[in-house]
Enzyme design. Structure first.
Site, short mmCIF file in Angstrom:
data_model
loop_
_atom_site.label_atom_id
_atom_site.label_comp_id
_atom_site.label_asym_id
_atom_site.label_seq_id
_atom_site.Cartn_x
_atom_site.Cartn_y
_atom_site.Cartn_z
N GLY A 13 -28.03 -8.15 -3.21
CA GLY A 13 -27.22 -9.35 -2.90
C GLY A 13 -26.65 -9.26 -1.50
O GLY A 13 -26.22 -8.20 -1.06
N ARG A 74 -34.49 -8.52 -3.86
CA ARG A 74 -34.59 -7.39 -4.78
C ARG A 74 -36.09 -7.20 -5.00
O ARG A 74 -36.80 -8.18 -5.23
CB ARG A 74 -33.87 -7.72 -6.09
CG ARG A 74 -32.38 -7.95 -5.86
CD ARG A 74 -31.61 -8.07 -7.17
NE ARG A 74 -30.18 -8.11 -6.89
CZ ARG A 74 -29.46 -9.22 -6.77
NH1 ARG A 74 -30.03 -10.40 -6.93
NH2 ARG A 74 -28.16 -9.16 -6.51
N ASP A 105 -26.26 0.15 -5.13
CA ASP A 105 -26.85 1.31 -5.81
C ASP A 105 -28.37 1.22 -5.97
O ASP A 105 -29.07 2.20 -5.77
CB ASP A 105 -26.22 1.49 -7.20
CG ASP A 105 -24.86 2.17 -7.10
OD1 ASP A 105 -24.54 2.70 -6.02
OD2 ASP A 105 -24.12 2.17 -8.11
N THR A 127 -21.88 -4.66 -0.49
CA THR A 127 -21.83 -5.56 -1.65
C THR A 127 -20.41 -6.08 -1.77
O THR A 127 -19.46 -5.33 -1.54
CB THR A 127 -22.25 -4.86 -2.97
OG1 THR A 127 -21.79 -5.67 -4.08
CG2 THR A 127 -21.64 -3.48 -3.14
N ASP A 129 -18.89 -6.61 -4.38
CA ASP A 129 -18.27 -6.14 -5.63
C ASP A 129 -17.41 -4.89 -5.49
O ASP A 129 -16.64 -4.58 -6.39
CB ASP A 129 -19.35 -5.86 -6.68
CG ASP A 129 -20.14 -7.11 -7.04
OD1 ASP A 129 -19.63 -8.22 -6.82
OD2 ASP A 129 -21.26 -6.97 -7.56
N ASP A 131 -18.32 -2.00 -5.98
CA ASP A 131 -18.60 -1.20 -7.18
C ASP A 131 -19.49 0.01 -6.90
O ASP A 131 -20.24 0.45 -7.76
CB ASP A 131 -19.24 -2.10 -8.26
CG ASP A 131 -20.58 -2.67 -7.81
OD1 ASP A 131 -20.89 -2.61 -6.61
OD2 ASP A 131 -21.31 -3.19 -8.68
N ARG A 173 -20.12 -8.52 -11.18
CA ARG A 173 -21.13 -7.94 -12.07
C ARG A 173 -20.46 -7.15 -13.19
O ARG A 173 -19.91 -7.74 -14.10
CB ARG A 173 -22.10 -7.07 -11.27
CG ARG A 173 -23.47 -7.01 -11.92
CD ARG A 173 -24.38 -6.02 -11.24
NE ARG A 173 -24.56 -6.28 -9.85
CZ ARG A 173 -25.65 -6.83 -9.33
NH1 ARG A 173 -26.64 -7.16 -10.08
NH2 ARG A 173 -25.75 -7.03 -8.04
O1 F6P Z 1 -23.68 -7.83 -6.30
C1 F6P Z 1 -23.08 -9.00 -5.91
C2 F6P Z 1 -23.22 -10.08 -6.92
O2 F6P Z 1 -22.71 -11.18 -6.28
C3 F6P Z 1 -22.55 -9.86 -8.27
O3 F6P Z 1 -21.17 -10.00 -8.24
C4 F6P Z 1 -23.25 -10.87 -9.11
O4 F6P Z 1 -23.25 -10.49 -10.45
C5 F6P Z 1 -24.63 -10.84 -8.57
O5 F6P Z 1 -24.54 -10.36 -7.25
C6 F6P Z 1 -25.35 -12.15 -8.57
O6 F6P Z 1 -26.54 -11.98 -7.92
P1 F6P Z 1 -27.69 -13.04 -7.64
O7 F6P Z 1 -27.13 -14.39 -7.83
O8 F6P Z 1 -28.10 -12.75 -6.25
O9 F6P Z 1 -28.74 -12.70 -8.62
#
Ligand code: F6P
Length: 321
Positions: A13, A74, A105, A127, A129, A131, A173
């Site tokens: 992301g 991804r 990660d 990120t 998050d 996290d 997430r």
């Molecule tokens: O990792 C960042 C994040 O925005 C999370 O908070 C969320 O769950 C996820 O990515 C959503 O990702 P995408 O919409 O890119 O699949």
């Protein structure tokens, strides 16, 4: 002898501040005598050879921009050995002696796999998050929290005018860092995060106590994954009589101009990553610890556990009525 090349990619992301990190990597590496290539769309670009040569000017005017100029993705193919070997081949063909990977990660697992194939990779945590266990801070987090707070301040205006309860879902997430920090900053009556068990019943109890203390409007901050905010809002309305609305802030939190903190940390991390690669050091991930740059072996970093800010959670709970 052909000039040694450093590659840079963004993966997973996107997060505000990634561009500032790209800029720092490109400029530091060129200054140290490397050639730099930008790898587009994360590991996909490495597999398919989507490389662009970067010079000092190619990263002008990006430090303030959200998103990532290198695009991101991804990549499922990179999770399997044939994909990793294709990526390795691209590196060999292009004289790439090291790669900086900006992501989370999942992206670091890829960086470890490629390092094991003899291409040193250094990860930079990016990120919204926050996290990633090995670091106190991830690029994008501060901007995302500030965006969330700005949005919730607007929701508060309308909640206040209508004597309503606003139930807001923020991203994260499986982590509650944005919810907790944006929650305390917005004066949320209750904060629901995955790290601390909180039922809707507890939230309702808290609202009723606040109601008795003369409160008329409420913000309930909910981390993504806890539950459907529309449904939580309906339950609150049914049990308290307070008109309630659910709002999902969503991807707005991923965009926007990075804050000072994100630009500064991204610049430091980008610089530090190139210093490691210059020494031929790979399979590392950078972290921020006590305001200093540190680096860890990727496998060790992935095993670490990040403590949740329980004190902050308690404070948020104790001061919001
Ligand atoms: O990792 C960042 C994040 O925005 C999370 O908070 C969320 O769950 C996820 O990515 C959503 O990702 P995408 O919409 O890119 O699949």
């Amino acid at each position: 002898m052909e000039q040694k090349t450093i590659g840079i990619l963004t993966s997973g992301g996107d997060a505000p501040g990634m561009n500032a990190a790209v800029r720092a990597v490109v400029r530091t590496a060129i200054k140290k005598g490397f050639k730099v290539v930008g790898i587009e769309r994360g590991y996909n670009g490495l597999i398919n050879g989507e490389l662009i040569e970067m010079d000092m000017r190619s990263v002008s005017d990006i430090i303030h921009r959200g998103g990532t100029v290198l695009y991101t993705a991804r990549c499922k193919e990179f999770r399997e050995l044939p994909g990793i070997l294709k990526a390795k081949e691209t590196c060999i063909q292009n004289n790439i002696c090291g790669i900086v990977v900006i992501g989370g990660d999942g992206s670091f697992r890829g960086a470890a796999d490629l390092s094991a194939q003899g291409i040193p990779c250094v990860g930079i945590p990016g990120t919204i998050d926050n996290d990633i266990s090995c670091t106190e801070y991830t690029i994008g987090y501060d901007t995302a929290m500030n965006t969330a707070v700005e949005m919730v301040d607007k929701l508060r205006d309308t909640a206040q005018s209508h004597d309503r309860c606003s139930v807001v879902e923020v991203m994260g997430r499986h982590a509650g860092y944005i919810a907790l920090n944006a929650g305390i900053a917005c004066g949320a009556t209750s904060i629901m995060v995955p790290e601390v068990k909180t039922d809707v019943e507890d939230v309702i109890k808290k609202i009723k106590i606040s109601q008795q203390l003369g409160k008329h409007h409420y913000i309930i901050m909910v981390a993504e994954g806890i539950g459907n905010v529309e449904e939580i809002a309906k339950r609150i309305e049914a049990e308290t009589g307070i008109e309630s609305r659910g709002t999902v802030l969503g991807h707005v939190q991923r965009g926007g101009n990075p804050t000072v903190r994100d630009r500064v940390v991204a610049s430091q991390m980008g610089y530090y990553a190139v210093e490691l690669l210059e020494k031929g050091i790979g399979n590392r991930v950078i972290g921020l610890k006590d305001n200093k740059m540190v680096d860890y072996d990727i496998q060790e970093a992935l095993k670490m556990k990040k403590p949740f800010e329980e004190d902050l959670f308690r404070i948020a709970n104790d001061i919001s009525f």
